[in-house]
Write a protein that holds these residues in place. Structure first.
Motif, PDB file in Angstrom:
ATOM      1  N   ASP A 164       0.748  -4.769  18.242  1.00  0.00           N
ATOM      2  CA  ASP A 164      -0.059  -5.741  19.007  1.00  0.00           C
ATOM      3  C   ASP A 164      -1.376  -5.057  19.346  1.00  0.00           C
ATOM      4  OD1 ASP A 164      -1.280  -7.455  20.766  1.00  0.00           O
ATOM      5  OD2 ASP A 164       0.393  -7.573  22.179  1.00  0.00           O
ATOM      6  N   THR A 166      -4.178  -7.026  20.016  1.00  0.00           N
ATOM      7  CA  THR A 166      -5.015  -8.085  20.580  1.00  0.00           C
ATOM      8  C   THR A 166      -4.787  -8.190  22.082  1.00  0.00           C
ATOM      9  OG1 THR A 166      -4.816  -9.323  18.514  1.00  0.00           O
ATOM     10  CG2 THR A 166      -5.637 -10.510  20.430  1.00  0.00           C
ATOM     11  N   PRO A 167      -5.838  -8.125  22.896  1.00  0.00           N
ATOM     12  CA  PRO A 167      -5.654  -8.240  24.348  1.00  0.00           C
ATOM     13  C   PRO A 167      -5.358  -9.679  24.750  1.00  0.00           C
ATOM     14  CG  PRO A 167      -7.981  -8.127  23.832  1.00  0.00           C
ATOM     15  CD  PRO A 167      -7.252  -7.902  22.537  1.00  0.00           C
ATOM     16  N   PRO A 168      -4.907  -9.881  25.983  1.00  0.00           N
ATOM     17  CA  PRO A 168      -4.632 -11.240  26.455  1.00  0.00           C
ATOM     18  C   PRO A 168      -5.914 -12.037  26.665  1.00  0.00           C
ATOM     19  CG  PRO A 168      -4.314  -9.669  28.230  1.00  0.00           C
ATOM     20  CD  PRO A 168      -4.569  -8.865  26.991  1.00  0.00           C
ATOM     21  N   GLN A 201      -2.666 -16.073  28.657  1.00  0.00           N
ATOM     22  CA  GLN A 201      -1.756 -16.062  27.526  1.00  0.00           C
ATOM     23  C   GLN A 201      -1.964 -14.812  26.669  1.00  0.00           C
ATOM     24  OE1 GLN A 201      -4.570 -18.298  27.222  1.00  0.00           O
ATOM     25  NE2 GLN A 201      -5.367 -16.673  25.919  1.00  0.00           N
ATOM     26  N   ASP A 202      -0.886 -14.423  26.034  1.00  0.00           N
ATOM     27  CA  ASP A 202      -0.905 -13.388  24.995  1.00  0.00           C
ATOM     28  C   ASP A 202       0.245 -13.730  24.059  1.00  0.00           C
ATOM     29  OD1 ASP A 202      -1.889 -10.233  24.531  1.00  0.00           O
ATOM     30  OD2 ASP A 202       0.102 -10.714  23.755  1.00  0.00           O
ATOM     31  N   TRP A 203      -0.074 -14.066  22.811  1.00  0.00           N
ATOM     32  CA  TRP A 203       0.922 -14.639  21.915  1.00  0.00           C
ATOM     33  C   TRP A 203       1.730 -13.582  21.174  1.00  0.00           C
ATOM     34  CZ3 TRP A 203       1.730 -19.041  23.665  1.00  0.00           C
ATOM     35  CH2 TRP A 203       0.686 -19.863  24.114  1.00  0.00           C
ATOM     36  N   PHE A 207       1.719 -11.475  28.447  1.00  0.00           N
ATOM     37  CA  PHE A 207       0.846 -11.017  29.537  1.00  0.00           C
ATOM     38  C   PHE A 207       1.624 -10.145  30.512  1.00  0.00           C
ATOM     39  CE2 PHE A 207      -0.785 -11.552  33.861  1.00  0.00           C
ATOM     40  CZ  PHE A 207      -2.041 -10.992  33.687  1.00  0.00           C
ATOM     41  N   ASN A 246       4.601 -15.412  27.337  1.00  0.00           N
ATOM     42  CA  ASN A 246       3.392 -15.514  26.514  1.00  0.00           C
ATOM     43  C   ASN A 246       2.321 -16.404  27.103  1.00  0.00           C
ATOM     44  OD1 ASN A 246       5.825 -15.403  24.130  1.00  0.00           O
ATOM     45  ND2 ASN A 246       4.190 -13.903  24.029  1.00  0.00           N
ATOM     46  N   ASP A 274      -1.973  -6.697  28.505  1.00  0.00           N
ATOM     47  CA  ASP A 274      -0.753  -7.262  27.951  1.00  0.00           C
ATOM     48  C   ASP A 274       0.378  -6.247  28.074  1.00  0.00           C
ATOM     49  OD1 ASP A 274      -1.048  -5.468  25.859  1.00  0.00           O
ATOM     50  OD2 ASP A 274      -1.668  -6.975  24.390  1.00  0.00           O
ATOM     51  N   ASN A 278      -2.811  -3.276  25.976  1.00  0.00           N
ATOM     52  CA  ASN A 278      -4.141  -3.719  25.545  1.00  0.00           C
ATOM     53  C   ASN A 278      -4.885  -4.302  26.729  1.00  0.00           C
ATOM     54  OD1 ASN A 278      -3.966  -3.124  22.706  1.00  0.00           O
ATOM     55  ND2 ASN A 278      -2.548  -4.846  22.517  1.00  0.00           N
TER      56      ASN A 278
END
Length: 527
Positions: A164, A166-168, A201-203, A207, A246, A274, A278
């Protein structure tokens, strides 16, 4: 998607650790380990059993309860990252705790928790460990192990993960309540509290936590930390329980200390993390400016409602809230009122300078409202300086209550007639005797009645009660009775009670005050 289950006998079991690893007492942790040392979740999800055994040398104990926390190991020594997994357990319990009792007695019992291994890490590998362990018995003994004390038990679960990177992100942000935002904080002699809502959100990993930043007029900084606790007994982020790992709704409270610099403060960013660490900083679009005040530039006194009380028994009423305001620049631009009930509301008019130099605004009071307390009052001058009053802002109250005009006069009947006055027995079931009366209710209107029909010896043969819309503009009120289908021939008399909206009542006829025109009698004859 396949699901890998790892529930074999614990792969790593220790004998009781040295005495320095645990506090002295009857309770001890004799084993704690994941069923597998390694697992790969890049292609499929996996569940790995965590097993532990508790020993209690107190032979009189009959129950045990406890909990442990599972965390992802961070980069720094002793550090963790992401949300903790709170796992509770109880001796003999297999349904209502996250872990289940496996076997044993209160003196030595074993438990198991099926850990659904998260599929994401900061890199391609992550480690999970038990970060704390607590247990108590029903005799008051307890054992708490955390940090370095858990080192003898540390059998980390090594996980090959998806990455992962990608940040939230943030979907929505506002000052609460959204329906009536009040961006003001009073800090003269006490701290203030501001509540914000964020939808985050964080997919991938989900989060974890964040920090809200408020920047003051000269660069001062206030911060407030918040965290999502999805894997706890009461999953929430602040006061909110909605969403999932998420996509989560968070409530954020910012404490504004007493003496904070007055002026305009702005939400300058939210630092978000997250569950793998991140980090990003986001700035809400068009955040609401916050006015911080100690009421030292603009202030008000001599608050009053004029008129007060108001007569809103039969119709809506109006009044004005007035005050003396000092320290303004370029006059008073805005006055905003809040009440403890929807029965009062500020009208849409602008503040008015009264002949005595005071400032006033109009208030609408709806019919029937007993009282309204002013819970918030905001004054903004032409230069943007602010003064606030009332409990809504945790500020000194203006001491304003709009009251309804009290009523001490019960309804009075000056005349009453009854039609018809004679019916036959066969006609009786289809006849509705009508009492027509002249009612005086100078303040509170008549809204209820009770009507009784008595025979010649005072027995009640028919009765009814209910609400009424009150007397007409000319004071006329009509009540409609009924006659029982099996009524006997004879002469009958009516008595009645009128109730007004304030609860006062008056009774007339039988068992009440005499009527000016005499008793209201109806005669029933045989056919």
């Amino acid at each position: 998607m396949a699901l890998i289950m790892a529930t074999c006998v614990a792969a790593f079991t220790l004998a009781a650790p040295p005495a320095t690893a645990q506090p002295s007492g009857p309770l001890s942790l004799t084993s704690l380990a994941f069923a597998s040392k390694r697992v790969d979740v890049r292609e499929n999800s996996a569940v790995v059993a965590l097993n532990w055994t508790v020993r209690n040398t107190d032979t009189t104990a009959t129950n045990l309860t406890g909990s442990l926390q599972i965390r992802m190991v961070g980069d720094a020594p002793g550090a963790y990252v992401g949300q903790s997994y709170h796992v509770d357990f109880q001796f003999g319990e297999t349904w209502y705790t996250r872990a289940r009792f496996v076997s044993g007695t209160p003196q030595e019992s074993t438990y198991q928790y099926d850990f659904t291994v998260p599929r994401y890490g900061r890199t391609a590998q992550a480690s999970w460990v038990v970060s704390s362990f607590v247990v108590t018995d029903d005799k008051g003994a307890s054992l708490s192990i955390e940090g370095s004390q858990l080192a003898p038990y540390r059998s980390a679960l090594k996980v090959r993960t998806l990455v992962d990177s990608t940040p939230p992100g943030m979907n929505w942000f506002y000052l609460e309540p959204l329906s009536t935002p009040r961006p003001y904080a009073y800090v003269r002699d006490k701290s203030a509290h501001l509540d914000f809502y964020a939808q985050l959100q964080d997919w991938e990993s989900g989060f974890w936590k964040g920090t809200l930043r408020l920047t003051g007029p000269s660069g001062e900084l206030l911060t407030s930390d918040f965290e999502s606790r999805w894997f706890h007994p009461d999953p929430r982020c602040g006061p909110y329980t909605g969403g999932d790992i998420n996509s989560v709704s968070c409530g954020i409270t910012v404490d504004v200390p007493a003496g904070t610099t007055a002026g305009t403060w702005q939400v300058s960013g939210l630092v978000l993390f997250d569950n793998v660490g991140n980090q990003t900083t986001v700035t809400p679009p068009d955040p609401t400016p916050i006015s911080v005040t100690s009421n030292e530039v603009v202030s008000a006194a001599n608050f009053a409602a004029v008129p007060n009380p108001v007569n809103n028994w039969t119709q809506n009423a109006t009044t004005r809230i007035r005050m003396d305001v000092t320290g303004t620049q370029n006059g008073v631009g805005t006055v905003r009122l809040d009440f403890d009930t929807h029965g009062c509301r500020q009208d849409n008019g602008e503040p008015v300078v009264d002949p005595d130099g005071g400032i006033s605004v109009g208030v609408f009071v709806s019919q029937g409202t007993a009282k309204c307390v002013v819970t918030g009052l905001v004054i903004v001058d032409g230069a943007g300086n602010v003064a606030v009053y009332g409990s809504r802002y945790e500020a000194p109250g203006p001491g304003l209550t709009i009251n309804r005009l009290p009523n001490t006069t019960p309804p009075a009947v000056s005349a009453a007639t009854l039609t018809p006055t004679t019916v036959t027995r066969s006609e009786a079931p289809n006849v509705w005797p009508t009492l027509t009366m002249q009612v005086t209710a100078p303040i509170a209107p008549v809204n209820q009645y009770a009507l009784y029909l008595y025979d010649a010896v005072g027995n009640i043969v028919a009765q009814q009660s209910g609400g009424t819309s009150g007397a007409g503009p000319d004071g006329t009120l009509r009540l409609y009775g009924y006659l029982p289908y099996d009524i006997a021939a004879g002469t009958y008399s009516y008595g009645f009670t009128l109730y007004d909206a304030s609860g006062l009542r008056s009774s007339y006829g039988v068992n009440g005050q005499p009527l000016a025109g005499g008793p209201l009698e109806i005669t029933v004859t045989d056919d």
